[in-house]
Motif scaffolding. Sequence first.
Motif, PDB file in Angstrom:
ATOM      1  N   VAL A  59      45.828  42.000  38.284  1.00 29.17           N
ATOM      2  CA  VAL A  59      44.474  42.214  37.785  1.00 29.17           C
ATOM      3  C   VAL A  59      43.539  41.045  38.100  1.00 29.17           C
ATOM      4  CG1 VAL A  59      44.631  41.151  35.480  1.00 29.17           C
ATOM      5  CG2 VAL A  59      43.212  43.193  35.809  1.00 29.17           C
ATOM      6  N   VAL A  60      44.094  39.909  38.500  1.00 31.39           N
ATOM      7  CA  VAL A  60      43.280  38.697  38.668  1.00 31.39           C
ATOM      8  C   VAL A  60      42.112  38.862  39.643  1.00 31.39           C
ATOM      9  CG1 VAL A  60      43.324  36.333  39.571  1.00 31.39           C
ATOM     10  CG2 VAL A  60      45.016  37.053  37.886  1.00 31.39           C
ATOM     11  N   PRO A  61      42.312  39.374  40.879  1.00 31.36           N
ATOM     12  CA  PRO A  61      41.161  39.488  41.793  1.00 31.36           C
ATOM     13  C   PRO A  61      40.029  40.347  41.231  1.00 31.36           C
ATOM     14  CG  PRO A  61      43.212  39.722  42.997  1.00 31.36           C
ATOM     15  CD  PRO A  61      43.573  39.769  41.551  1.00 31.36           C
ATOM     16  N   VAL A  62      40.369  41.496  40.666  1.00 29.37           N
ATOM     17  CA  VAL A  62      39.337  42.366  40.092  1.00 29.37           C
ATOM     18  C   VAL A  62      38.641  41.683  38.928  1.00 29.37           C
ATOM     19  CG1 VAL A  62      38.923  44.530  38.857  1.00 29.37           C
ATOM     20  CG2 VAL A  62      40.445  44.503  40.835  1.00 29.37           C
ATOM     21  N   LEU A  63      39.399  40.995  38.097  1.00 27.71           N
ATOM     22  CA  LEU A  63      38.810  40.314  36.946  1.00 27.71           C
ATOM     23  C   LEU A  63      37.836  39.225  37.394  1.00 27.71           C
ATOM     24  CD1 LEU A  63      38.487  39.608  33.996  1.00 27.71           C
ATOM     25  CD2 LEU A  63      40.628  38.293  34.125  1.00 27.71           C
ATOM     26  N   LEU A  64      38.229  38.439  38.383  1.00 30.37           N
ATOM     27  CA  LEU A  64      37.349  37.372  38.866  1.00 30.37           C
ATOM     28  C   LEU A  64      36.032  37.941  39.401  1.00 30.37           C
ATOM     29  CD1 LEU A  64      39.958  35.110  40.702  1.00 30.37           C
ATOM     30  CD2 LEU A  64      38.759  34.589  38.568  1.00 30.37           C
ATOM     31  N   VAL A  65      36.129  38.998  40.194  1.00 36.27           N
ATOM     32  CA  VAL A  65      34.923  39.619  40.735  1.00 36.27           C
ATOM     33  C   VAL A  65      34.094  40.249  39.617  1.00 36.27           C
ATOM     34  CG1 VAL A  65      34.052  41.435  42.259  1.00 36.27           C
ATOM     35  CG2 VAL A  65      35.972  40.016  42.990  1.00 36.27           C
ATOM     36  N   ALA A  66      34.771  40.859  38.645  1.00 36.83           N
ATOM     37  CA  ALA A  66      34.065  41.513  37.539  1.00 36.83           C
ATOM     38  C   ALA A  66      33.304  40.509  36.678  1.00 36.83           C
ATOM     39  CB  ALA A  66      35.057  42.297  36.683  1.00 36.83           C
ATOM     40  N   LEU A 253      36.520  48.059  48.584  1.00 34.41           N
ATOM     41  CA  LEU A 253      36.245  48.866  47.385  1.00 34.41           C
ATOM     42  C   LEU A 253      36.410  48.091  46.080  1.00 34.41           C
ATOM     43  CD1 LEU A 253      37.859  52.311  48.328  1.00 34.41           C
ATOM     44  CD2 LEU A 253      35.469  51.594  48.536  1.00 34.41           C
ATOM     45  N   ILE A 254      36.561  46.776  46.155  1.00 32.36           N
ATOM     46  CA  ILE A 254      36.737  46.031  44.907  1.00 32.36           C
ATOM     47  C   ILE A 254      35.453  46.042  44.087  1.00 32.36           C
ATOM     48  CG2 ILE A 254      36.022  43.722  45.705  1.00 32.36           C
ATOM     49  CD1 ILE A 254      38.533  42.674  44.127  1.00 32.36           C
ATOM     50  N   GLU A 255      34.306  46.235  44.753  1.00 31.39           N
ATOM     51  CA  GLU A 255      33.055  46.330  44.004  1.00 31.39           C
ATOM     52  C   GLU A 255      33.082  47.524  43.039  1.00 31.39           C
ATOM     53  OE1 GLU A 255      32.740  48.133  48.047  1.00 31.39           O
ATOM     54  OE2 GLU A 255      33.146  46.093  47.330  1.00 31.39           O
ATOM     55  N   LEU A 256      33.748  48.616  43.443  1.00 32.81           N
ATOM     56  CA  LEU A 256      33.863  49.784  42.562  1.00 32.81           C
ATOM     57  C   LEU A 256      34.647  49.432  41.306  1.00 32.81           C
ATOM     58  CD1 LEU A 256      33.735  52.829  41.869  1.00 32.81           C
ATOM     59  CD2 LEU A 256      35.796  53.128  43.268  1.00 32.81           C
ATOM     60  N   SER A 257      35.776  48.761  41.497  1.00 37.91           N
ATOM     61  CA  SER A 257      36.605  48.379  40.344  1.00 37.91           C
ATOM     62  C   SER A 257      35.868  47.389  39.447  1.00 37.91           C
ATOM     63  CB  SER A 257      37.922  47.768  40.831  1.00 37.91           C
ATOM     64  OG  SER A 257      38.672  48.702  41.576  1.00 37.91           O
ATOM     65  N   ALA A 258      35.155  46.438  40.057  1.00 40.77           N
ATOM     66  CA  ALA A 258      34.447  45.437  39.265  1.00 40.77           C
ATOM     67  C   ALA A 258      33.334  46.067  38.444  1.00 40.77           C
ATOM     68  CB  ALA A 258      33.879  44.352  40.183  1.00 40.77           C
ATOM     69  N   VAL A 262      33.046  46.251  34.280  1.00 42.10           N
ATOM     70  CA  VAL A 262      31.883  45.724  33.560  1.00 42.10           C
ATOM     71  C   VAL A 262      31.237  46.797  32.693  1.00 42.10           C
ATOM     72  CG1 VAL A 262      29.568  44.756  33.825  1.00 42.10           C
ATOM     73  CG2 VAL A 262      31.426  43.954  35.290  1.00 42.10           C
ATOM     74  N   VAL A 263      31.014  47.976  33.271  1.00 38.06           N
ATOM     75  CA  VAL A 263      30.326  49.046  32.547  1.00 38.06           C
ATOM     76  C   VAL A 263      31.186  49.572  31.409  1.00 38.06           C
ATOM     77  CG1 VAL A 263      29.364  51.367  32.767  1.00 38.06           C
ATOM     78  CG2 VAL A 263      28.943  49.676  34.559  1.00 38.06           C
ATOM     79  N   VAL A 264      32.474  49.770  31.685  1.00 34.93           N
ATOM     80  CA  VAL A 264      33.383  50.237  30.638  1.00 34.93           C
ATOM     81  C   VAL A 264      33.492  49.196  29.528  1.00 34.93           C
ATOM     82  CG1 VAL A 264      35.800  50.805  30.143  1.00 34.93           C
ATOM     83  CG2 VAL A 264      34.690  51.749  32.151  1.00 34.93           C
ATOM     84  N   GLY A 265      33.364  47.926  29.896  1.00 40.08           N
ATOM     85  CA  GLY A 265      33.449  46.859  28.908  1.00 40.08           C
ATOM     86  C   GLY A 265      32.234  46.725  28.015  1.00 40.08           C
ATOM     87  N   GLY A 278      34.610  42.240  26.793  1.00 43.95           N
ATOM     88  CA  GLY A 278      34.711  43.640  27.169  1.00 43.95           C
ATOM     89  C   GLY A 278      35.030  43.811  28.640  1.00 43.95           C
ATOM     90  N   THR A 279      34.474  42.948  29.479  1.00 43.62           N
ATOM     91  CA  THR A 279      34.753  43.008  30.918  1.00 43.62           C
ATOM     92  C   THR A 279      36.223  42.714  31.196  1.00 43.62           C
ATOM     93  OG1 THR A 279      32.492  42.367  31.497  1.00 43.62           O
ATOM     94  CG2 THR A 279      34.197  41.967  33.151  1.00 43.62           C
ATOM     95  N   VAL A 280      36.767  41.719  30.511  1.00 46.26           N
ATOM     96  CA  VAL A 280      38.199  41.404  30.655  1.00 46.26           C
ATOM     97  C   VAL A 280      39.041  42.615  30.239  1.00 46.26           C
ATOM     98  CG1 VAL A 280      40.090  39.945  29.840  1.00 46.26           C
ATOM     99  CG2 VAL A 280      37.839  38.935  30.312  1.00 46.26           C
ATOM    100  N   ALA A 281      38.690  43.217  29.105  1.00 43.54           N
ATOM    101  CA  ALA A 281      39.417  44.397  28.628  1.00 43.54           C
ATOM    102  C   ALA A 281      39.276  45.548  29.624  1.00 43.54           C
ATOM    103  CB  ALA A 281      38.897  44.811  27.251  1.00 43.54           C
ATOM    104  N   GLY A 282      38.075  45.711  30.207  1.00 42.31           N
ATOM    105  CA  GLY A 282      37.868  46.769  31.187  1.00 42.31           C
ATOM    106  C   GLY A 282      38.735  46.585  32.419  1.00 42.31           C
ATOM    107  N   ALA A 283      38.831  45.346  32.908  1.00 41.85           N
ATOM    108  CA  ALA A 283      39.678  45.077  34.071  1.00 41.85           C
ATOM    109  C   ALA A 283      41.147  45.361  33.759  1.00 41.85           C
ATOM    110  CB  ALA A 283      39.500  43.627  34.517  1.00 41.85           C
ATOM    111  N   LEU A 284      41.585  44.955  32.587  1.00 44.38           N
ATOM    112  CA  LEU A 284      42.972  45.234  32.175  1.00 44.38           C
ATOM    113  C   LEU A 284      43.216  46.732  32.049  1.00 44.38           C
ATOM    114  CD1 LEU A 284      43.489  42.446  29.481  1.00 44.38           C
ATOM    115  CD2 LEU A 284      44.649  42.612  31.696  1.00 44.38           C
ATOM    116  N   LEU A 285      42.233  47.454  31.506  1.00 43.45           N
ATOM    117  CA  LEU A 285      42.376  48.907  31.365  1.00 43.45           C
ATOM    118  C   LEU A 285      42.563  49.571  32.722  1.00 43.45           C
ATOM    119  CD1 LEU A 285      42.212  51.511  29.669  1.00 43.45           C
ATOM    120  CD2 LEU A 285      39.726  51.427  29.962  1.00 43.45           C
ATOM    121  N   LEU A 286      41.743  49.198  33.691  1.00 46.51           N
ATOM    122  CA  LEU A 286      41.860  49.783  35.032  1.00 46.51           C
ATOM    123  C   LEU A 286      43.220  49.477  35.651  1.00 46.51           C
ATOM    124  CD1 LEU A 286      38.348  49.068  36.570  1.00 46.51           C
ATOM    125  CD2 LEU A 286      39.175  51.161  35.505  1.00 46.51           C
ATOM    126  N   GLN A 287      43.677  48.244  35.499  1.00 45.30           N
ATOM    127  CA  GLN A 287      44.967  47.860  36.058  1.00 45.30           C
ATOM    128  C   GLN A 287      46.109  48.639  35.422  1.00 45.30           C
ATOM    129  OE1 GLN A 287      45.970  46.057  38.612  1.00 45.30           O
ATOM    130  NE2 GLN A 287      48.095  46.473  38.069  1.00 45.30           N
TER     131      GLN A 287
END
Length: 325
Positions: A59-66, A253-258, A262-265, A278-287
């Motif tokens: 989840v780290v790359p998506v979280l950093l970008v998010a 496509l990492i922009e889509l995940s990020a 963010v929005v889900v968070g 919330g952004t951290v939680a959103g990234a974890l949820l996607l992963q």
Amino acid sequence: MAESTITVPDTGSGRGASVWGALRDYGVYAALGVVLLGNLAFTHDFFAVDNLRIQLVQVVPVLLVALGMALVIGTEGIDLSVGAVMALAAAALPLYLGYGFWVAIVVALALGAVVGVVNGGIIAYVGVQPIVATLALMVAGRGIALVISDEQLKSVTNPTLLDLGTASVLGVPVIVLLAAVLAVAVGLLVARTTFGRQLVAVGGNRRAAELSGLPVKRVLVSVYVICALLATVAGVVGVARSGASVPSTLGNLIELSAITAVVVGGTPLSGGQVRIVGTVAGALLLQLIDATLIVHDVPDSYSQIVQAAIIVAAVLLQRRQAVSR
């Protein structure tokens, strides 16, 4: 983070706004709990220490970008160039690792900062819409990365960089600790600094912020630079994990995940708020959703469909709350 709430006592609309607002702000935590409970019941060894460590690393790359994307969205902007910035970092690293790990890192960060300055400058000073400005850098950045790398995969042998991708401290991967530190730093930046308050003010009402004498253009440029720097770190992490530089695919496509995270968070696309937890939680949820689908032999293409559905649901929640208000 500064937030405003409007309460209309003893009216159905007020209760409706409160309900939809709670779903937008805290629904990600409920969804995360449901996914965890579902895996506890139906996925064998999902909570094994090794598997949890794998999920945190992935989840780290998506979280950093998010984290960077949350700041940009907080100003009512968007950054589609984050994947290209990751590719640029991957392309630059092999060229400069021969001069030392830190030289290569500084060069990669400098490239990312240049992209951020260009993005922010075009948006703040020229007045181009963020989606158009960053789309241009998305295409150009990926092209430049391919030119730099000669469109070839390059192995990385620098031991310091490889250790970054594999080393642990007390059983916790170093890159996970790095992401946690950066998440805390970004959270404090938003919640505890003048810059954070200015960022929220610019996203809430840019014209009013300008009339109040806030340095709107400087804030916008700074936000896009921070976003690009975080994307650069994500690119470095990607290379460290794989042991190779692959600019043609890294960050696709990492922009889509990020944006989804963010929005889900709970950070609204309309700007004016930034929710880092919330952004951290959103990234974890996607992963975890992605991992759950893989474990149960669901094709990877369905993961992208699920992400799209999550984005639509989150945007509808934001719209419904706005209408209720």
